[in-house]
Design an enzyme around this catalytic site. Structure first.
Site, PDB file in Angstrom:
ATOM      1  N   HIS B  39       0.825  -1.207   0.000  1.00 14.86           N
ATOM      2  CA  HIS B  39       0.000   0.000   0.000  1.00 14.86           C
ATOM      3  C   HIS B  39       0.861   1.258   0.000  1.00 14.86           C
ATOM      4  O   HIS B  39       0.593   2.214  -0.713  1.00 14.86           O
ATOM      5  CB  HIS B  39      -0.931   0.020   1.220  1.00 14.86           C
ATOM      6  CG  HIS B  39      -2.232  -0.662   0.981  1.00 14.86           C
ATOM      7  ND1 HIS B  39      -2.365  -2.019   0.970  1.00 14.86           N
ATOM      8  CD2 HIS B  39      -3.476  -0.163   0.704  1.00 14.86           C
ATOM      9  CE1 HIS B  39      -3.630  -2.337   0.723  1.00 14.86           C
ATOM     10  NE2 HIS B  39      -4.324  -1.236   0.563  1.00 14.86           N
ATOM     11  N   LYS B 104     -10.042  -8.091   7.764  1.00 12.82           N
ATOM     12  CA  LYS B 104     -10.756  -8.409   9.007  1.00 12.82           C
ATOM     13  C   LYS B 104     -10.498  -7.273   9.979  1.00 12.82           C
ATOM     14  O   LYS B 104      -9.439  -6.642   9.941  1.00 12.82           O
ATOM     15  CB  LYS B 104     -10.282  -9.744   9.593  1.00 12.82           C
ATOM     16  CG  LYS B 104      -8.777  -9.759   9.876  1.00 12.82           C
ATOM     17  CD  LYS B 104      -8.396 -10.647  11.021  1.00 12.82           C
ATOM     18  CE  LYS B 104      -6.898 -10.757  11.182  1.00 12.82           C
ATOM     19  NZ  LYS B 104      -6.434 -10.388  12.514  1.00 12.82           N
TER      20      LYS B 104
END
Lengths: 279, 186
Positions: B39, B104
């Site tokens: 990222h 999650k």
């Protein structure tokens, strides 16, 4: 004085890390089955079903139950009449990690804290040594995932905060952690000691078979009180709502300074992996 | 509990607008993996106006760093990693057209707001069910940042990859809804 070669330690560690990551303990499997029965939410029940299927695949196909095969943490109990030859204990364990993580197709997750460059062999490992009586070496491998480890917290309460202060801190920490540490979890709690001792006993509490109470009745009562409170939060398996956030709360205590009341929380995800060997 | 919704990637605004927190979905098609350092690199490339290793339009990003594949397998174990670590970068990927994120754990308020603005949905797969999830991954290709090892960007082809909608484009949050429903007042 008994001698133990570093090579023996390396071989044993290699086997331990591979087993720990593929073969979930019977106590955890039993806790999943119990959770499936006790959980009232549909989404929560589905999580337990997935976890039961997952651990079965991992064992049968010899693949890691979780892709995060963890920081390789070891608790070693070294008898003071045992002399390790041909190398250092840390090096022997690291070599076992290097070999086990390679041959077991386990993920290498250790990196430099600034450059984030991966060490590529999952070393160094963390080795916590206690010197004990005798001439044996007991090693417990407890690989720990980053997601649940990130939810750890230490606080230094004042003695006036007392038992209520401890309960409030642990419950709040669990509520803040929510879905992040992969519930259903085991909550390890350390009370007392110095700052570093407190976190160490919180982590060591995770090694106890799931649901086995602390032999001290006062701590056993505290474990029961805290698990009821954290499960009443409604977080549930994977945080999707339900009644089983924690499968167990394990507390250990140690004498502390008259000025302090340290409390540490070390949460373990449902992949509660630990395997031991005595050499 | 509604039936499972079949989702074929890439996704469109029309599809994501109809998803609601709590919906069970099953993905078919391509997912792109990216976690922490990938990222960071993607956003740095955007800052430099460099071309990205793949077109984000309509794509679904899976936050995962798989374990190595054993011989005869396409991938090792491959469950989701905790998502909040990607929060500082998520909006930048949405600006480029990303329509879904799978991980999650909770997202920040900023990410939830960005999801409403850019029409992007956040899904959770079962954390730790990594050997089971790997069975739904049929092909894998590393397309960028190979030096990052488990953090490299992989193009996955999946069939019946199961997940649940946590945050929809209307700001609903399954984690909050679930807690509300099952909390016991003391």
């Amino acid at each position: 004085m008994r001698t133990l070669s570093a090579e023996n330690i390396t071989g044993a560690v290699k086997k331990l890390v591979m087993e720990a990551n593929t073969d979930l303990g019977a106590d955890v499997v039993k806790a999943f089955e119990k959770g499936l029965k006790e959980e009232v939410s549909t989404a929560g029940k589905a999580v337990f079903e997935s976890l039961l299927a997952n651990q079965k695949i991992a064992r049968e196909e010899q693949v890691p139950m979780c892709q995060d095969t963890g920081y390789a943490v070891f608790f070693a109990e070294l008898g003071q009449d045992c002399h390790i030859t041909d190398g250092l204990l840390q090096d022997a364990i690291d070599e076992g990690v290097r070999q086990g993580y390679k041959e077991g197709y386990l993920r290498k997750s250790i990196c430099d804290p600034f450059t984030r460059e991966n060490t590529k062999d999952n070393t160094p490992s963390i080795v916590l040594v206690d010197m004990v009586e005798g001439d044996r070496l007991k090693i417990t491998a407890a690989p720990k995932g980053g997601g649940s480890e990130n939810m750890s917290r230490l606080t230094m309460l004042t003695p006036a905060a007392g038992k209520q202060g401890i309960i409030d801190f642990v419950v709040k920490r669990c509520e803040e952690a929510g879905p992040n540490p992969c519930p259903p979890v085991i909550v390890g709690v350390g009370i007392g000691g110095s700052a570093e001792k407190c976190m160490t006993i919180a982590k060591k509490a995770l090694l106890r078979p799931i649901g086995e109470k602390n032999p001290d009745p006062e701590l056993a009562d505290l474990e029961a009180e805290i698990i009821e409170k954290v499960n009443n939060l409604g977080i549930g398996p994977q945080g999707m709502g339900g009644r089983v956030f924690a499968m167990a709360v394990h507390i250990e205590k140690y004498p502390c300074h008259i000025a302090s009341l340290p409390v540490a929380v070390n949460i373990c995800c449902h992949a509660s992996r630990h395997k031991e060997v005595v050499l | 509990m509604p039936d499972t919704i079949r989702l074929e990637t890439p996704l469109t605004d029309e599809i994501v607008k109809n998803l609601k927190a709590g919906d069970k979905v099953s993905f078919y098609g391509t997912l792109y993996t990216a976690r922490d350092t990938a990222h960071k690199r993607l956003v740095e490339a955007m800052d430099r106006k460099d071309p990205l290793p793949f077109d984000l339009e309509g794509q679904v990003i899976y936050y995962v760093g798989p374990s190595p594949a054993k011989p005869g397998k396409v991938i090792g174990s491959a469950g989701p990693t905790t998502s909040y670590r990607m929060d500082p970068y998520a909006e930048r990927l949405m600006e480029q057209g990303a329509k879904g994120m799978i991980g999650k754990g909770k997202r920040s308020q900023e990410v939830v707001e960005a999801m409403k603005k850019y029409k992007c949905v956040y899904f959770a797969a079962v954390g730790g069910a990594a050997a089971l999830i790997a069975e739904s991954i049929k092909a894998v290709e590393i397309i960028a940042y190979e030096d990052l090892g488990p953090e490299a960007i992989r193009k996955l082809e999946v069939e019946n990859f199961q997940a649940i909608v946590i945050n929809d484009v209307n700001g609903n949050d399954l984690y909050e809804m679930g807690k509300e429903q099952y909390r016991v007042a003391t």
